[in-house]
Design an enzyme around this catalytic site. Structure first.
Site, short mmCIF file in Angstrom:
data_model
loop_
_atom_site.label_atom_id
_atom_site.label_comp_id
_atom_site.label_asym_id
_atom_site.label_seq_id
_atom_site.Cartn_x
_atom_site.Cartn_y
_atom_site.Cartn_z
N HIS A 90 10.07 14.03 -8.24
CA HIS A 90 9.21 15.07 -8.67
C HIS A 90 8.34 15.45 -7.48
CE1 HIS A 90 6.65 17.98 -10.59
NE2 HIS A 90 5.76 17.14 -10.63
N ASP A 138 14.74 14.69 -10.16
CA ASP A 138 13.34 15.14 -10.69
C ASP A 138 13.24 15.14 -12.07
OD1 ASP A 138 11.15 16.81 -10.84
OD2 ASP A 138 11.72 17.86 -8.92
N SER A 194 4.27 21.20 -8.17
CA SER A 194 3.95 21.24 -9.83
C SER A 194 2.92 22.22 -10.28
CB SER A 194 3.69 19.72 -9.70
OG SER A 194 3.37 19.33 -11.28
#
Length: 537
Positions: free
Chosen positions: A505, A458, A237
Site C-alpha cells: 500500500h 497492495d 491513500s
C-alpha cells in the site's frame, strides 16, 4: 519497470478486490490457501521497559521529523521549524500549540555542487498560516537554485501519517529541472495545527461534504497563500481521496493528478448505507499493523498494513466492472461501535500512557522491517510522536469511510468529473456532468491526465482502480463525441493504471526507486506538455 494497464501480467491484479487490512487475517488466509498451519507472531515486539523509557523520554514531533529527514541523501542537517511540535506531550497528549515567533522559524538550508552532486538545491521547513483560529499547515519544500520554477509538485500523505514518510522521495524527485516540491501535513495531522474537528450537518451527504471540505478548503487556502496557479498533485491513500475531492471542488488548478493507492474508490453497499456517527462523535481509524519484509521481497500476499478490516475472501470475490464490491456480511458489532464511538488507534496510543510506544511497535515493526535498522527506529519514533498528539483531523474519518475502509461517498461515482468541471465556485466535491444544465457559456477546465498507482501486493482495491480508469475513459469519449481530430488530440484527460513491483500500500516507500522513476516520468510529461503551450484552462 512500471507495468502499464495492458501488460499481460496484470490479469491477476485486475481481478483482485480489496484485501483484508489486518495482517493476522492475511496470514491465516494465505496459510489456508496453501494448506498449512498459520505461523504465530507477537503483536507488540517492544518490551514494557523499553516502551516506558520512550514514553518517559518524550521525543517531540519536531525532533523526530528532523531525524527522519536527516536520512535524505546529501542533506545532513535538514531545516526544521520549531513553531509546532517542539514540546513533549503530556500524559493526556499535546494540543500541538503554535508559537509563530520569529525565533522558532527555520532558516533555509542550501546544498551546493561540492556536497550535492545534483545541486545546488534549497530546502525549507515552514508553517503556513491559514484563515481562522488555529489553522496552520506544516510544509517541507525543496527547489533547485538558480532555476526558474516552472512547475510545482504537491504531495499529500495518508491517514494519521506525516510528510516525513516521503523522505525517500524528496531527493530523487527534486532532480527534475524547473520543479519545486512541496510536502504538506494535512490539517489536524502530522505537525500541522490541530483545531477541533466538528460537523454541523444532520444529513448523510452533508456530513460527508463537511468532512471533505475541512481538508480541501485548507489545501486551497495554502495554494492561494503560495501564489501557485496550477500544479501537479500527488496524494497517497486518504491523501489520494482528498486529492480527488480537491480536483472536483476547485477545478482549473491541476496539471496532473497522481493517486497512489487511493482509499475510497470502490463502492460497497454496507459502507454507503451504514449508520454514521452523530456530529458530536468521532471516528475509528485504520493503518496499524503490517509485515512489510515479505512484501518488498516479493514473497508476501499483500501489504496488510491496516488495523481494522474484517472483510474476508476478497481475493475470491473480486470486483465488478463498475467498481462495486459484491455484497458482504456486516462487520462485527464491536468493530462498528469502536469506529463510530471516537475510539481511534491514536486514542488508544494516547490513553495507553507508558504502553503507547509498545502499541505503536505492533505497526512499525511490520511496516518498516524492510528498512535499515536506524531508519526503521527513526520512523517508529516519528510515528509515535505524532500519533500521541491531540486528536483532530483523524476524527473526520468516520464521516468519510465506513468500517472496513470503504467510502460512504465512493469515488467511483465521482471520478469521471475530474478534469471536466466548470471553472468557478463549487460548494462541494461533486461532478458537474457533461450536460449543460442551464449554465451554457461557462468555461470548463482543460482536461488533465490521471494516474492510478498501486503496489503489486497492495491491499487496496486495485480492481477498483481499473474500474475508475475505464469510467474516466468512457466520460472522455462522451465529451469528444462529434469533436474534430484536432480537438480530440488536445484533450489530455487520459487515465492509466501503474503497478509498482514488490510494493504494498505504501508504494512511495516500499518500492521507492520505481515510484520515483514513475513520478519523474510523469513530471517530465507535464513539462513537455507545458512546453508545447498547452497550459490553458
Amino acid at each position: 519497470m512500471a507495468q502499464p494497464t495492458d501488460a499481460s501480467g496484470d490479469d491477476a491484479v485486475r481481478s483482485r478486490g480489496q484485501q483484508p487490512m489486518l495482517a493476522r487475517q492475511r496470514a491465516k488466509q494465505q496459510a489456508k490457501e496453501e494448506d498449512r498451519p498459520a505461523q504465530r507472531s507477537g503483536w507488540f515486539p517492544m518490551g514494557y521497559k523499553e516502551g516506558f523509557s520512550q514514553w518517559w523520554q518524550g521525543l517531540t514531533p519536531a525532533m523526530t521529523e528532523h531525524k527522519v529527514l536527516s536520512f535524505i541523501p546529501h542533506l545532513k542537517q535538514p531545516p526544521t521549524h520549531m513553531q509546532t511540535g517542539a514540546t513533549a506531550a503530556s500524559a493526556s497528549g499535546s494540543d500541538m500549540s503554535v508559537d509563530d515567533s520569529k525565533s522558532n522559524q527555520a532558516i533555509p538550508v542550501r546544498t551546493n555542487s561540492n556536497n550535492d552532486p545534483y545541486g545546488p538545491r534549497q530546502w525549507h521547513s515552514e508553517l503556513v498560516k491559514l484563515g481562522g483560529k488555529n489553522r496552520y499547515l506544516n510544509e517541507f519544500s525543496v527547489e533547485r537554485v538558480d532555476e526558474e520554477v516552472e512547475n510545482n509538485l504537491v504531495m499529500l500523505h495518508g491517514y494519521g501519517a506525516g510528510l516525513g514518510f516521503f523522505y525517500r522521495n524528496f531527493e530523487a524527485l527534486s532532480r527534475a529541472a524547473g520543479w519545486k516540491l512541496y510536502a504538506l501535513d494535512l490539517l489536524g495531522m502530522g505537525r500541522s495545527s490541530r483545531p477541533p474537528f466538528r460537523v454541523h450537518a444532520k444529513d448523510r451527504e452533508g456530513k460527508v461534504t463537511e468532512a471533505e471540505n475541512w481538508f480541501v478548503d485548507a489545501l486551497e487556502e495554502w495554494r492561494i497563500k503560495r501564489g501557485i496557479d496550477r500544479f501537479t498533485l500527488m496524494g497517497h491513500s486518504l491523501g489520494g481521496y482528498m486529492a480527488v475531492a480537491y480536483a472536483l471542488k476547485y477545478p482549473g488548478h491541476l496539471k496532473k493528478l497522481v493517486l497512489a493507492s487511493p482509499v475510497g474508490i470502490p463502492e460497497d453497499p454496507y459502507a454507503v448505507n451504514a449508520e454514521m456517527p452523530e456530529p458530536d462523535e468521532s471516528t475509528m481509524g485504520n493503518e496499524f499493523t503490517q509485515d512489510q519484509g515479505e512484501t518488498t521481497a516479493g514473497t508476501g500476499q499483500g501489504d496488510n498494513n491496516n488495523f481494522l478490516n474484517a472483510r474476508k475472501n476478497a481475493e475470491k470475490n473480486g470486483a465488478s466492472g463498475d467498481g462495486k464490491q459484491p455484497p458482504r456480511k456486516p462487520l462485527p458489532k464491536w468493530l462498528t461501535y469502536l469506529w463510530d464511538a471516537n475510539i481511534s488507534p491514536f486514542s488508544l496510543v494516547r490513553w495507553g500512557g507508558p504502553l503507547g510506544p509498545r502499541l505503536v511497535s505492533g505497526w512499525t515493526s511490520r511496516r518498516f522491517n524492510h528498512l535499515p535498522a536506524e531508519e526503521a527506529q527513526a520512523l517508529h519514533d516519528y510515528s509515535y510522536s505524532i500519533f500521541r498528539q491531540r486528536g483532530s483531523g483523524e476524527y473526520a474519518l468516520a464521516y468519510i469511510l465506513a468500517p472496513g475502509a470503504f467510502a460512504r461517498s465512493p469515488l467511483i461515482r465521482r471520478i469521471q468529473g475530474v478534469g471536466r468541471q466548470y471553472i468557478g465556485l463549487h460548494s462541494n466535491p461533486t461532478p458537474d456532468g457533461l450536460q449543460e444544465n442551464g449554465i451554457s457559456g461557462r468555461k470548463r477546465e482543460t482536461p488533465f491526465p490521471i494516474v492510478f498507482m498501486y503496489g503489486e501486493h497492495d491491499w487496496m482495491d486495485v480492481a477498483g482502480g481499473f474500474a475508475a480508469e475505464q469510467k474516466v475513459k468512457e466520460e472522455r469519449e462522451k465529451a469528444l463525441q462529434g469533436k474534430s481530430k484536432e480537438e480530440r488530440a488536445r484533450d489530455e484527460g487520459k487515465p492509466k493504471v501503474v503497478i509498482i513491483k514488490k510494493a504494498g500500500h505504501h508504494v512511495y516507500l516500499d518500492g521507492y526507486d520505481e515510484f520515483n522513476e514513475v513520478m519523474l516520468k510523469e513530471m517530465k510529461d507535464v513539462s513537455a506538455r507545458e512546453g508545447r503551450g498547452k497550459d490553458g484552462r
